[in-house]
Design an enzyme around this catalytic site. Sequence first.
Site, short mmCIF file in Angstrom:
data_model
loop_
_atom_site.label_atom_id
_atom_site.label_comp_id
_atom_site.label_asym_id
_atom_site.label_seq_id
_atom_site.Cartn_x
_atom_site.Cartn_y
_atom_site.Cartn_z
N ASP A 64 0.79 -1.24 0.00
CA ASP A 64 0.00 0.00 0.00
C ASP A 64 0.82 1.29 0.00
O ASP A 64 1.80 1.40 0.74
CB ASP A 64 -0.87 0.08 1.26
CG ASP A 64 -1.71 -1.16 1.50
OD1 ASP A 64 -1.59 -2.13 0.74
OD2 ASP A 64 -2.49 -1.15 2.48
N GLN A 80 4.15 0.61 2.29
CA GLN A 80 4.30 -0.64 3.02
C GLN A 80 5.47 -1.40 2.40
O GLN A 80 5.47 -1.67 1.19
CB GLN A 80 3.02 -1.47 2.92
CG GLN A 80 1.86 -0.86 3.69
CD GLN A 80 2.02 -1.07 5.19
OE1 GLN A 80 1.80 -2.15 5.70
NE2 GLN A 80 2.42 -0.03 5.90
N ASP A 189 -6.21 0.80 9.30
CA ASP A 189 -6.09 1.79 8.22
C ASP A 189 -6.75 3.14 8.51
O ASP A 189 -7.69 3.54 7.82
CB ASP A 189 -6.65 1.22 6.89
CG ASP A 189 -5.99 -0.09 6.50
OD1 ASP A 189 -4.88 -0.36 6.99
OD2 ASP A 189 -6.59 -0.85 5.71
N GLU A 243 -11.10 -2.08 4.05
CA GLU A 243 -9.75 -1.59 4.28
C GLU A 243 -9.59 -0.20 3.67
O GLU A 243 -10.35 0.19 2.78
CB GLU A 243 -8.71 -2.52 3.64
CG GLU A 243 -8.68 -3.91 4.26
CD GLU A 243 -7.47 -4.70 3.79
OE1 GLU A 243 -6.59 -4.97 4.62
OE2 GLU A 243 -7.41 -5.08 2.61
#
Length: 566
Positions: A64, A80, A189, A243
């Site tokens: 991400d 990430q 998140d 998410e």
Amino acid sequence: MAAGSLLPTLGWVFGLIFAGLELSRRNILIVSPPASDSSAAEFVLSKNYRTAFHFQPDHNWMNDPNAPMYYEGYYHLFYQYNPDSALWVSNISWGHSVSTDLVHWTGLGIAFSPSKPFDISGCWSGSATFLPGNKPVILYTGLDTEGGGVQNVAYPKNLSDPFLREWIKPDYNPLIKPFEGVNASWFRDPSTAWVGQDGLWRILVGLKLGNDGYAILYKSKDFVTWDRAKDPLHYTNGSGMWECPDFFPLGEEGKYVLKISFFDNFYERYTVGRYDEERDLFVGDDPSSNDYNLWQRVDHGSFYASKTFVDVNKNRRIMWGWSNESDSKPDDVAKGWSGVQTIPRIVSLDASGKQLVQWPIEEIESLRGKHIHLSNVELEPGSLHELEGLTASQADIEVEFELTMSLNRAEPFDQNWLLDPPKLCRERGPSVHGGLGAFGLLVLASDNLEEHTAVYFRVFNTGGNYAVLMCTDQRKSSARNELYKPAFGGFVNVDMKKDGKISLRTLIDHSIVESFGGGGKTVITSRVYPTSLSKSSTHLYAFNNGTESVKISEFNGWNMAKAIIS
Ligand SMILES: *[C@@H]1O[C@H](CO)[C@@H](O)[C@H](O)[C@H]1NC(C)=O
Ligand SMILES: *[C@@H]1O[C@H](CO)[C@@H](O)[C@H](O)[C@H]1NC(C)=O
Ligand SMILES: *[C@@H]1O[C@H](CO)[C@@H](O)[C@H](O)[C@H]1NC(C)=O
Ligand SMILES: *[C@@H]1O[C@H](CO)[C@@H](O)[C@H](O)[C@H]1NC(C)=O
Ligand SMILES: *[C@@H]1O[C@H](CO)[C@@H](O)[C@H](O)[C@H]1NC(C)=O
Ligand SMILES: *[C@@H]1O[C@H](CO)[C@@H](O)[C@H](O)[C@H]1NC(C)=O
């Protein structure tokens, strides 16, 4: 000469040199006779799969995009990152790069990694917010000693450093723990914060309760103590985990977009509505906002965990999104990397106020080199027209297909097709002759055409108007059968009756094909791995397998230079 034709030779030469020095296991593979060791060929290929103008770290795993922001003259992208491997595995940290133009990037290493009880099992996704006085702050999900999700804060150590290299994780973390009844495996998140009418900060956190997905709202006066609001901002029944919730104003006054990454199928979807600030609720413009299956896809292909930010430098909202690999884990290990970010996209709403429009930032055009322009190319039924003169594995293509003369030959539309466009793309691939379509581009095509990725359209008559299907069919993208090679597709919300034409922009960058139909109303990102990328030169074609002619009114293609990404 296309880059592809040089590379196998170079790869082979490097391979021999490396093997001679016995540098590593990976290089020794290359000296094995190619005929009997396919992994040798794969390594050569992997060099060619690396992108030239898409963001990716030097090596290892990335997923991400996190906390994109503009601060003191620099764009920041965190992501990430697994510092230890090309696979996801563990020790997920925040990689960090900066740029002045969103095209060329300087890697700054790791902003922070698991180190405290509140994130020792992983520093997962999060977002940036600017506190008064232009002070950036990051909220992120930490996985604690038990592996459960909690929400944490991190502050820059030195605000005078425009690179924001060092981050401090205060010991009063975590700020937010899962509430009663919540499974900590499904709570993560945090979004960018905004201020409500009462002056309190607000954020969203993704959650699953039962099998329902939620965007939970939290409020705070001081960014330290956070209280859960009475109601979630929005939720849908049966959708599974939500998410990376993103919620932002866009278009005309009062319009808001709610974007969710649906974990169950890795689809990104959005819905448009209003924000009821009194009740702190998202209110969809359509009743369909309660049925996630009816939300529109952000991108119909390999695209997930997107996040937007406001670029105060140029007064626009930009979306980043992760495009994962479609190859195998051993391939990723051999390549030494996995995951790219798509080209940052400017997002807007079209005139209807219902349709998201995405378009690559104009800065990417600074990489355009050699230009080929064509106009009024007639594509007869069954034709295949090579678009020559470009390095077809690293190019930016804009094409406009005109159908004014033949619209009356469109085949009748079946409303059931709206439910499953990819199925329609599979059933009516590029070789299926229709009235209007398939017509479009064949990208990353091998000499003999055995390998190609088809990006194409079909036009159907809905009785009074037209439905336009856009597909990217990867099924013939590579001779390697073991790869993930789906056909992706979606409908394009254009008024064919009025416009009589449809535009396509395709960014081709080795293993990624990012296509924008109808000026960015429908987007499909594909990851493909043609074996021919190293064996031969790569070709670009326009084709028409409909029974009616289609005209390319305009074609503009550019070679793309390599961006400097360290
Ligand atoms: C995780 O990554 C960081 C940054 O590279 C490193 O300092 C740390 O030692 C790693 N931790 C583990 C447990 O591998
Ligand atoms: C903060 O960053 C600035 C700019 O890079 C630098 O000059 C200064 O020395 C830094 N301060 C500290 C305490 O590190
Ligand atoms: C929480 O979710 C995880 C992951 O799905 C699951 O393994 C675990 O059993 C769940 N815990 C409870 C108490 O339901
Ligand atoms: C979800 O299901 C519950 C129980 O069936 C129902 O009361 C509620 O209205 C539904 N919510 C939505 C948003 O559809
Ligand atoms: C990544 O790629 C695989 C194909 O290997 C696909 O099935 C998966 O859903 C993709 N998306 C994400 C977000 O992992
Ligand atoms: C177009 O149709 C012909 C004849 O059926 C077929 O050989 C060709 O492969 C098709 N083109 C594409 C791009 O599928």
